[in-house]
Design an enzyme around this catalytic site. Structure first.
Site, mmCIF file in Angstrom:
data_model
loop_
_atom_site.group_PDB
_atom_site.id
_atom_site.type_symbol
_atom_site.label_atom_id
_atom_site.label_comp_id
_atom_site.label_asym_id
_atom_site.label_seq_id
_atom_site.Cartn_x
_atom_site.Cartn_y
_atom_site.Cartn_z
ATOM 1 N N SER A 36 0.846 -1.194 0.000
ATOM 2 C CA SER A 36 0.000 0.000 0.000
ATOM 3 C C SER A 36 0.883 1.246 0.000
ATOM 4 O O SER A 36 1.843 1.329 0.772
ATOM 5 C CB SER A 36 -0.884 -0.015 1.250
ATOM 6 O OG SER A 36 -1.740 1.099 1.241
ATOM 7 N N CYS A 69 -7.555 0.990 12.225
ATOM 8 C CA CYS A 69 -8.616 0.319 11.481
ATOM 9 C C CYS A 69 -9.655 -0.235 12.446
ATOM 10 O O CYS A 69 -10.798 -0.430 12.103
ATOM 11 C CB CYS A 69 -8.042 -0.841 10.666
ATOM 12 S SG CYS A 69 -6.488 -0.458 9.896
HETATM 13 N N1 PMP Z 1 -2.955 -4.635 5.806
HETATM 14 C C1 PMP Z 1 -2.213 -4.105 6.789
HETATM 15 C C2 PMP Z 1 -1.194 -4.955 7.465
HETATM 16 C C3 PMP Z 1 -2.385 -2.771 7.161
HETATM 17 O O1 PMP Z 1 -1.631 -2.248 8.134
HETATM 18 C C4 PMP Z 1 -3.366 -2.001 6.505
HETATM 19 C C5 PMP Z 1 -3.614 -0.558 6.918
HETATM 20 N N2 PMP Z 1 -3.957 -0.442 8.288
HETATM 21 C C6 PMP Z 1 -4.108 -2.581 5.490
HETATM 22 C C7 PMP Z 1 -3.881 -3.915 5.168
HETATM 23 C C8 PMP Z 1 -5.130 -1.796 4.704
HETATM 24 O O2 PMP Z 1 -4.469 -0.901 3.861
HETATM 25 P P1 PMP Z 1 -5.202 0.081 2.860
HETATM 26 O O3 PMP Z 1 -5.554 1.296 3.665
HETATM 27 O O4 PMP Z 1 -4.206 0.407 1.790
HETATM 28 O O5 PMP Z 1 -6.407 -0.614 2.327
#
Ligand code: PMP
Length: 352
Positions: A160, A288
């Protein structure tokens, strides 16, 4: 402001902002178009693909651009619809929730194991995949420690842009040539029919610039030295100066920039808000999961203790933090914890 929430998102680098701003003026054309402006835009996209491929040791045609790590993760899981999917309990929700929907009992198996966890920073070991397939979510790893998808024997890997100083809403998926693949977004010929939708040229140009920053500054070496020292210094001072504190991060086997700590008798969200009022930006476990009253699944997997999970804070460092930031945090944190422990409804274990 002292920003210690880089694992949630890294502020866009000035060079990224500049590159995107300049591109807005010149590289606006649809990158799939056959005309000259289309080619110019497409060239930048291919430059980004080549640089990412070089950084993680794969071929450019093994890279697919996506809208971010969540989409990359969903795509891999959906590819294995109806199959047995084995995921580590510490995976991001974009793996765990998708696996709940799509998993079945067909073989071969898909293993999904992140190399480093986003909430606690711990490095995890990857399973032996044998004749099956292995995906690793490397979102937090890119730019922090060197990555070689071939040496790791991965079939899929997730990235990302916004975790490395690029824009939010751009990501990538490595798919080994020959590995099974089913597109998640259909209806366009882009990415060799593997991901429909008009190219996010400006976003990908920002991603390219953030990747250049990794290469030009050899960021893994900065994380391994300067950032690691800062992270460990904060850990050492918290343990020495704040009663009831305990580390959820294994300092000897983790990413260099993440420190997760629990403070007995103090609630994580309250600590976060009090620190915010003092200009220190941290997160409770995972941004998240913020707003979710359930204890973090990662801390529950590691400690099995809901109280530890509820009293946790994640400090995540970036390349710009310095030792004055640590001094400032340690100037305000002990008082905040004392105050919260004093008013806590969660009884401190040493009071039993
Ligand atoms: N996987 C991991 C390990 C993450 O840390 C995150 C972001 N918190 C994501 C997936 C999701 O990333 P994105 O915001 O690019 O969808």
């Amino acid at each position: 402001m002292i920003y210690l929430d880089n694992a949630a998102t890294v502020p866009m680098l000035p060079s990224v902002l500049k590159s995107m701003h300049e591109a807005e003026k010149k590289l606006y054309a649809n990158a799939s178009a056959l005309h000259t402006p289309g080619h110019l835009a497409r060239n930048k996209i291919e430059e980004c693909r080549e640089l990412l491929a070089k950084l993680i040791n794969c071929s450019p045609d093994e890279i697919i651009f996506t809208s971010g790590a969540s989409e990359s993760n969903n795509t891999v899981i959906r590819t294995f619809e109806g199959h047995k999917i084995v995921a580590s309990p510490m995976e991001h929700h974009s793996i765990l929730e998708a696996a709940k929907i799509y998993r079945g009992d067909k073989l071969p198996i898909l293993y999904s194991f992140m190399l480093a966890n986003n909430e606690i920073g711990d490095l995890l070991s990857l399973p032996e995949k044998g004749e099956d397939f292995l995906h690793s979510d490397l979102t937090q790893v890119l730019g922090k420690i060197p990555i070689d998808v071939k040496a790791l024997d991965l079939d899929y890997a997730t990235f990302s842009a916004h975790k490395i100083g690029g824009p939010i809403g751009v990501g990538a998926l490595y798919v080994r040539n020959g590995a099974p693949f089913k597109p998640l977004i259909i209806g366009g010929n882009q990415e060799k029919k593997r991901r429909g939708g008009t190219y996010n040229t400006i976003g990908i140009i920002g991603f390219l610039q953030a990747l250049k920053n990794i290469v030009d500054n050899d960021t893994p070496s900065i994380y391994a030295t300067k950032v690691l020292k800062l992270r460990n210094k904060l850990a050492e001072r918290i343990i020495a100066e704040i009663p009831g504190s305990s580390l959820n991060t294994d300092l000897n086997n983790s990413l260099p920039n993440i420190l997760n700590v629990s403070f007995e008798g103090a609630e994580g969200e309250s600590i976060q808000l009090y620190l915010d009022a003092e200009g220190v930006i941290v997160s409770t476990g995972s941004a998240c999961a913020a707003g979710d009253a359930k204890p973090s699944h990662v801390l529950m997997a590691k400690s099995g203790d809901a109280e530890v999970a509820h009293s946790s804070i994640r400090f995540s460092f970036g390349l710009d933090n310095d030792s004055e930031d640590i001094d400032y945090v340690m100037g305000v944190l002990p008082g905040i914890i004392r105050r919260l422990q004093g008013i806590s409804t969660i009884s401190r274990r040493d009071s039993f």
